[in-house]
Motif scaffolding. Sequence first.
Motif, mmCIF file in Angstrom:
data_model
loop_
_atom_site.group_PDB
_atom_site.id
_atom_site.type_symbol
_atom_site.label_atom_id
_atom_site.label_comp_id
_atom_site.label_asym_id
_atom_site.label_seq_id
_atom_site.Cartn_x
_atom_site.Cartn_y
_atom_site.Cartn_z
ATOM 1 N N ASN A 3 106.897 12.656 34.301
ATOM 2 C CA ASN A 3 106.514 13.940 34.880
ATOM 3 C C ASN A 3 105.069 14.282 34.558
ATOM 4 O O ASN A 3 104.344 14.761 35.407
ATOM 5 C CB ASN A 3 107.432 15.047 34.386
ATOM 6 C CG ASN A 3 108.810 14.946 34.989
ATOM 7 O OD1 ASN A 3 108.996 14.323 36.013
ATOM 8 N ND2 ASN A 3 109.770 15.556 34.330
ATOM 9 N N SER A 4 104.638 14.066 33.311
ATOM 10 C CA SER A 4 103.261 14.373 32.958
ATOM 11 C C SER A 4 102.298 13.401 33.629
ATOM 12 O O SER A 4 101.174 13.761 33.956
ATOM 13 C CB SER A 4 103.074 14.367 31.447
ATOM 14 O OG SER A 4 103.271 13.064 30.945
ATOM 15 N N ARG A 5 102.743 12.174 33.857
ATOM 16 C CA ARG A 5 101.883 11.209 34.526
ATOM 17 C C ARG A 5 101.633 11.644 35.972
ATOM 18 O O ARG A 5 100.507 11.595 36.448
ATOM 19 C CB ARG A 5 102.499 9.817 34.484
ATOM 20 C CG ARG A 5 101.659 8.790 35.226
ATOM 21 C CD ARG A 5 102.139 7.408 34.986
ATOM 22 N NE ARG A 5 101.730 7.050 33.636
ATOM 23 C CZ ARG A 5 102.200 6.014 32.984
ATOM 24 N NH1 ARG A 5 103.119 5.265 33.523
ATOM 25 N NH2 ARG A 5 101.769 5.727 31.781
ATOM 26 N N THR A 6 102.682 12.067 36.672
ATOM 27 C CA THR A 6 102.482 12.521 38.050
ATOM 28 C C THR A 6 101.725 13.847 38.084
ATOM 29 O O THR A 6 100.999 14.109 39.030
ATOM 30 C CB THR A 6 103.826 12.667 38.782
ATOM 31 O OG1 THR A 6 104.661 13.572 38.065
ATOM 32 C CG2 THR A 6 104.516 11.329 38.928
ATOM 33 N N PHE A 8 99.250 14.736 36.087
ATOM 34 C CA PHE A 8 97.831 14.459 35.932
ATOM 35 C C PHE A 8 97.269 13.556 37.023
ATOM 36 O O PHE A 8 96.079 13.280 37.043
ATOM 37 C CB PHE A 8 97.546 13.863 34.555
ATOM 38 C CG PHE A 8 97.683 14.864 33.446
ATOM 39 C CD1 PHE A 8 96.818 15.928 33.351
ATOM 40 C CD2 PHE A 8 98.681 14.735 32.498
ATOM 41 C CE1 PHE A 8 96.941 16.861 32.337
ATOM 42 C CE2 PHE A 8 98.810 15.659 31.482
ATOM 43 C CZ PHE A 8 97.937 16.722 31.393
ATOM 44 N N HIS A 9 98.096 13.076 37.924
ATOM 45 C CA HIS A 9 97.618 12.273 39.046
ATOM 46 C C HIS A 9 97.437 13.096 40.316
ATOM 47 O O HIS A 9 96.924 12.575 41.308
ATOM 48 C CB HIS A 9 98.577 11.105 39.322
ATOM 49 C CG HIS A 9 98.415 9.987 38.353
ATOM 50 N ND1 HIS A 9 97.735 8.844 38.666
ATOM 51 C CD2 HIS A 9 98.827 9.841 37.070
ATOM 52 C CE1 HIS A 9 97.744 8.029 37.625
ATOM 53 N NE2 HIS A 9 98.399 8.613 36.639
ATOM 54 N N ASP A 10 97.860 14.326 40.316
ATOM 55 C CA ASP A 10 97.680 15.211 41.461
ATOM 56 C C ASP A 10 96.221 15.684 41.474
ATOM 57 O O ASP A 10 95.716 16.229 40.497
ATOM 58 C CB ASP A 10 98.630 16.404 41.354
ATOM 59 C CG ASP A 10 98.665 17.257 42.602
ATOM 60 O OD1 ASP A 10 97.865 17.000 43.525
ATOM 61 O OD2 ASP A 10 99.502 18.173 42.652
ATOM 62 N N ARG A 11 95.543 15.491 42.598
ATOM 63 C CA ARG A 11 94.110 15.792 42.654
ATOM 64 C C ARG A 11 93.818 17.284 42.578
ATOM 65 O O ARG A 11 92.847 17.699 41.946
ATOM 66 C CB ARG A 11 93.514 15.214 43.927
ATOM 67 C CG ARG A 11 93.461 13.727 43.880
ATOM 68 C CD ARG A 11 92.819 13.172 45.103
ATOM 69 N NE ARG A 11 92.905 11.730 45.070
ATOM 70 C CZ ARG A 11 92.120 10.942 45.754
ATOM 71 N NH1 ARG A 11 91.217 11.460 46.546
ATOM 72 N NH2 ARG A 11 92.267 9.644 45.669
ATOM 73 N N LEU A 14 94.194 18.361 38.995
ATOM 74 C CA LEU A 14 93.044 17.925 38.199
ATOM 75 C C LEU A 14 91.818 18.795 38.474
ATOM 76 O O LEU A 14 91.069 19.120 37.552
ATOM 77 C CB LEU A 14 92.725 16.464 38.487
ATOM 78 C CG LEU A 14 93.634 15.446 37.816
ATOM 79 C CD1 LEU A 14 93.235 14.042 38.232
ATOM 80 C CD2 LEU A 14 93.583 15.582 36.313
ATOM 81 N N TYR A 85 106.039 21.525 37.457
ATOM 82 C CA TYR A 85 105.549 20.577 38.456
ATOM 83 C C TYR A 85 106.671 19.796 39.121
ATOM 84 O O TYR A 85 106.645 19.578 40.326
ATOM 85 C CB TYR A 85 104.538 19.609 37.823
ATOM 86 C CG TYR A 85 103.885 18.724 38.841
ATOM 87 C CD1 TYR A 85 102.870 19.223 39.645
ATOM 88 C CD2 TYR A 85 104.270 17.396 39.007
ATOM 89 C CE1 TYR A 85 102.263 18.432 40.584
ATOM 90 C CE2 TYR A 85 103.665 16.599 39.955
ATOM 91 C CZ TYR A 85 102.657 17.121 40.736
ATOM 92 O OH TYR A 85 102.061 16.342 41.685
ATOM 93 N N LYS A 89 105.720 21.922 43.278
ATOM 94 C CA LYS A 89 104.302 21.656 43.081
ATOM 95 C C LYS A 89 103.460 22.882 43.413
ATOM 96 O O LYS A 89 102.461 23.158 42.749
ATOM 97 C CB LYS A 89 103.855 20.482 43.953
ATOM 98 C CG LYS A 89 104.321 19.157 43.447
ATOM 99 C CD LYS A 89 104.069 17.999 44.384
ATOM 100 C CE LYS A 89 102.723 17.958 44.994
ATOM 101 N NZ LYS A 89 102.462 16.726 45.748
#
Length: 117
Positions: A3-6, A8-11, A14, A85, A89
């Motif tokens: 979950n944290s990986r996705t 921090f991958h959302d532009r 970020l 998230y 989202k």
Amino acid sequence: MANSRTFFHDRLVLLLLTINSFLLILITVSILFRLGDTAEGYIVQYRSNLGLDGYKVGGLNEILSFIPFAGIVYGFQLYLGMRMYHIRKRVTHIILLLTSLILVLTLIVSYSLLGLR
């Protein structure tokens, strides 16, 4: 971890986290650089209904409390954003946008109060 990986991958996330981080650093630096050597204290409140006695003088701790406030708001938005998230989202985006608004208002208020001394 996924979950944290996705998160921090959302532009957009970020971008908003970068803006909020910049605002947090800007609040900290602007408050610390504008502090001066005043013996009479800092103006920490303005009450318009009191007329000429509307300005309330406080110490250095009241002005420096803006920095932990901004840090707590930033940490809370990061925690809430990561938790929400995977549910929605868009709710995370709204949380991050509202945090940007709160940090901008914190910057404006602290700048104004330090300008009144």
